[in-house]
Design an enzyme around this catalytic site. Sequence first.
Site, PDB file in Angstrom:
ATOM      1  N   LYS A 144      -2.000  -1.740   4.248  1.00  0.00           N
ATOM      2  CA  LYS A 144      -1.552  -1.265   5.359  1.00  0.00           C
ATOM      3  C   LYS A 144      -0.136  -0.427   5.638  1.00  0.00           C
ATOM      4  O   LYS A 144       0.166  -0.283   6.888  1.00  0.00           O
ATOM      5  CB  LYS A 144      -1.930  -2.063   6.615  1.00  0.00           C
ATOM      6  CG  LYS A 144      -0.605  -3.442   6.469  1.00  0.00           C
ATOM      7  CD  LYS A 144      -0.597  -4.415   7.714  1.00  0.00           C
ATOM      8  CE  LYS A 144       0.460  -5.541   7.353  1.00  0.00           C
ATOM      9  NZ  LYS A 144       0.352  -6.206   8.681  1.00  0.00           N
ATOM     10  N   LYS A 167      -8.588   5.106   7.109  1.00  0.00           N
ATOM     11  CA  LYS A 167      -9.236   4.832   8.370  1.00  0.00           C
ATOM     12  C   LYS A 167     -10.374   5.644   8.683  1.00  0.00           C
ATOM     13  O   LYS A 167     -11.243   5.427   9.041  1.00  0.00           O
ATOM     14  CB  LYS A 167      -8.278   4.219   9.354  1.00  0.00           C
ATOM     15  CG  LYS A 167      -7.128   3.106   8.989  1.00  0.00           C
ATOM     16  CD  LYS A 167      -8.038   1.720   8.901  1.00  0.00           C
ATOM     17  CE  LYS A 167      -6.977   0.702   8.508  1.00  0.00           C
ATOM     18  NZ  LYS A 167      -7.755  -0.446   8.216  1.00  0.00           N
ATOM     19  N   THR A 203      -4.065   4.913  14.578  1.00  0.00           N
ATOM     20  CA  THR A 203      -3.637   6.071  13.754  1.00  0.00           C
ATOM     21  C   THR A 203      -4.547   7.035  13.684  1.00  0.00           C
ATOM     22  O   THR A 203      -4.178   8.285  13.445  1.00  0.00           O
ATOM     23  CB  THR A 203      -3.122   5.516  12.577  1.00  0.00           C
ATOM     24  OG1 THR A 203      -2.359   6.374  11.754  1.00  0.00           O
ATOM     25  CG2 THR A 203      -4.408   5.192  11.501  1.00  0.00           C
ATOM     26  N   LEU A 242      -5.130 -12.335  -1.623  1.00  0.00           N
ATOM     27  CA  LEU A 242      -3.845 -12.915  -1.622  1.00  0.00           C
ATOM     28  C   LEU A 242      -2.824 -11.901  -1.613  1.00  0.00           C
ATOM     29  O   LEU A 242      -1.591 -12.301  -2.149  1.00  0.00           O
ATOM     30  CB  LEU A 242      -3.615 -14.274  -2.212  1.00  0.00           C
ATOM     31  CG  LEU A 242      -4.661 -15.494  -1.706  1.00  0.00           C
ATOM     32  CD1 LEU A 242      -4.209 -16.503  -2.624  1.00  0.00           C
ATOM     33  CD2 LEU A 242      -4.533 -15.743  -0.098  1.00  0.00           C
ATOM     34  N   ASN A 261      -0.639  -1.763  18.889  1.00  0.00           N
ATOM     35  CA  ASN A 261       0.330  -2.639  17.931  1.00  0.00           C
ATOM     36  C   ASN A 261       0.360  -3.853  18.133  1.00  0.00           C
ATOM     37  O   ASN A 261       0.838  -4.447  19.182  1.00  0.00           O
ATOM     38  CB  ASN A 261       1.787  -1.884  18.269  1.00  0.00           C
ATOM     39  CG  ASN A 261       1.883  -0.463  17.902  1.00  0.00           C
ATOM     40  OD1 ASN A 261       1.145   0.562  18.088  1.00  0.00           O
ATOM     41  ND2 ASN A 261       3.110  -0.130  17.186  1.00  0.00           N
ATOM     42  N   GLY A 314      -4.770 -12.929   6.124  1.00  0.00           N
ATOM     43  CA  GLY A 314      -3.626 -12.161   6.651  1.00  0.00           C
ATOM     44  C   GLY A 314      -3.294 -12.278   8.195  1.00  0.00           C
ATOM     45  O   GLY A 314      -3.924 -13.226   8.769  1.00  0.00           O
ATOM     46  N   SER A 372      -7.684   1.904  13.450  1.00  0.00           N
ATOM     47  CA  SER A 372      -6.161   1.706  13.891  1.00  0.00           C
ATOM     48  C   SER A 372      -6.161   2.988  14.735  1.00  0.00           C
ATOM     49  O   SER A 372      -6.951   4.081  14.786  1.00  0.00           O
ATOM     50  CB  SER A 372      -5.669   1.851  12.745  1.00  0.00           C
ATOM     51  OG  SER A 372      -4.317   2.335  13.240  1.00  0.00           O
ATOM     52  N   ILE A 396      -3.752 -10.656  11.313  1.00  0.00           N
ATOM     53  CA  ILE A 396      -4.766 -10.474  12.423  1.00  0.00           C
ATOM     54  C   ILE A 396      -6.146 -11.286  12.037  1.00  0.00           C
ATOM     55  O   ILE A 396      -6.593 -12.128  12.787  1.00  0.00           O
ATOM     56  CB  ILE A 396      -5.082  -9.177  12.550  1.00  0.00           C
ATOM     57  CG1 ILE A 396      -3.989  -8.216  12.885  1.00  0.00           C
ATOM     58  CG2 ILE A 396      -6.164  -8.909  13.865  1.00  0.00           C
ATOM     59  CD1 ILE A 396      -4.081  -6.813  12.777  1.00  0.00           C
ATOM     60  N   TYR A 438      -2.897   6.422   4.341  1.00  0.00           N
ATOM     61  CA  TYR A 438      -3.281   5.006   5.154  1.00  0.00           C
ATOM     62  C   TYR A 438      -4.243   5.412   6.209  1.00  0.00           C
ATOM     63  O   TYR A 438      -5.193   5.161   6.396  1.00  0.00           O
ATOM     64  CB  TYR A 438      -2.049   4.386   5.702  1.00  0.00           C
ATOM     65  CG  TYR A 438      -2.603   3.314   6.495  1.00  0.00           C
ATOM     66  CD1 TYR A 438      -3.125   2.055   6.280  1.00  0.00           C
ATOM     67  CD2 TYR A 438      -2.138   3.357   7.884  1.00  0.00           C
ATOM     68  CE1 TYR A 438      -3.829   1.199   7.264  1.00  0.00           C
ATOM     69  CE2 TYR A 438      -2.602   2.463   8.956  1.00  0.00           C
ATOM     70  CZ  TYR A 438      -3.251   1.449   8.451  1.00  0.00           C
ATOM     71  OH  TYR A 438      -3.775   0.338   9.379  1.00  0.00           O
ATOM     72  N   ASN A 461       8.717  -3.140   7.990  1.00  0.00           N
ATOM     73  CA  ASN A 461       8.820  -1.848   8.715  1.00  0.00           C
ATOM     74  C   ASN A 461       8.548  -1.703   9.991  1.00  0.00           C
ATOM     75  O   ASN A 461       8.975  -0.816  10.719  1.00  0.00           O
ATOM     76  CB  ASN A 461       7.441  -1.071   7.775  1.00  0.00           C
ATOM     77  CG  ASN A 461       7.378  -1.198   6.372  1.00  0.00           C
ATOM     78  OD1 ASN A 461       8.503  -0.500   5.856  1.00  0.00           O
ATOM     79  ND2 ASN A 461       6.390  -1.624   5.794  1.00  0.00           N
ATOM     80  N   ASN A 462       7.909  -2.675  10.687  1.00  0.00           N
ATOM     81  CA  ASN A 462       7.620  -2.749  11.874  1.00  0.00           C
ATOM     82  C   ASN A 462       8.664  -3.291  12.958  1.00  0.00           C
ATOM     83  O   ASN A 462       9.223  -4.072  12.513  1.00  0.00           O
ATOM     84  CB  ASN A 462       6.082  -3.289  12.221  1.00  0.00           C
ATOM     85  CG  ASN A 462       5.060  -2.594  11.480  1.00  0.00           C
ATOM     86  OD1 ASN A 462       4.501  -3.140  10.412  1.00  0.00           O
ATOM     87  ND2 ASN A 462       4.931  -1.285  11.461  1.00  0.00           N
TER      88      ASN A 462
END
Length: 337
Positions: free
Chosen positions: A85, A153, A127, A34, A179, A11, A125, A13, A149, A198-199
């Site tokens: 995520k 976390k 969040t 994947l 972020n 992914g 996160s 990160i 989501y 989305n970001n």
Amino acid sequence: MSKILVTGGTGFIGSHTCVELLSNGYEIVIVDNLSNSKEATVDRIEKITGKKVTFYNVDICDYDALSGVFRENDIEAVIHFAGLKAVGESVRKPLEYYTNNIYGTLILLRVMRENDCKKIVFSSSATVYGMNNKAPYTEDMPTSATNPYGYTKVMIEQILKDMCTADSDFSVVALRYFNPIGAHSSGLLGEDPNGIPNNLVPYIAQVASGKLKQLSVFGDDYDTSDGTGVRDYIHVMDLAEGHVCAIAYASEHKGFEPVNLGTGKGSSVLEVVSAYEKACGKPIPKKITERRAGDIATCYADATKAKEVFGWEAKSDILQMCVDSWNFTKLNPDGIQ
Ligand code: NAD
Ligand code: UFG
């Protein structure tokens, strides 16, 4: 030689962190199903580092397959990125999110316990600071969530804390990312979201490349310097370096340690747009629209603890993050193939 297991290692990160781990002499094993990345990422990690990576196309919810990975490799510690995520999707599909993120983590922890593996760095996160705390966020603030989501976390952090209470040899670093944006400077790795992003920065990147027409700025009536939302953007390579520090820390300390990974500095949506325009050399068409449901005005880290415990601090500024994002976007018009 013992190895680091990286779940979700293909992914966004995870892949950058794999590069940083390999560059620091660690051997790694990647497990990824994947669902949100491509196997070609493995070749790119190998190309950048000139090192070999062991990759398993395995779902962390699959106990037998994950046990097999531990049988075939001497795993010393785990960096756990694997998870779904997307905040909005989590509201529509709570069961999928709780199953994948929480059940997946429980299976991982069970397999770790059966193999006497007691060190884990977890992708948490910002969040978890919820809606009731005020920036800058410090690690001792109470945690809460406003969507499935976010709850995954908060709950996983609690589960990990409980593991440390039950076993005084257990070691957890919960990294609370702010972020993450940007890309590896080679342009071989970067953020490659499925569908319409989305970001903010992936969206701007697709406007810059002509795939999308214009950016919607979600509200300009917040109580911030220019009225648009403020966030703590951090270069993904700075974040990757933070994981190498966290792994070193976890080998020497036991117990549960939450640590913010942010720059400690906020940038508004309009400031990010202006930096991206500088990076790509063209205007980013935009219009101001309604606020997005669930957004807060301002979110940035108090980054003191990471400096104290890891000796780590973020180095890149917002312009560098946009330059690297644009470089990746230009070189990979169809993402990582
Ligand atoms: P990503 O989607 O690019 O990477 C996650 C990887 O996990 C993907 O490659 C996906 O295929 C894999 N995966 C998902 N479920 C799996 C499963 N059951 N088994 C095996 N692999 C699985 O996301 P990212 O941006 O790299 O985020 C990594 C972690 O960091 C996530 O846990 C995410 O919640 C957390 N995080 C991300 C951000 C952000 O803005 N990107 C912010 C805070 C926290
Ligand atoms: N924004 C726009 N237009 C867009 C997208 C975003 O104006 O098309 C604005 C948002 O309103 C916000 C800022 O840009 O003010 C950043 O939004 P992002 O969606 O890029 O990031 P968020 O801070 O909303 O969310 C991110 C992750 C979440 C994580 C959260 C806290 O996506 O998973 O940070 O760490 F929970």
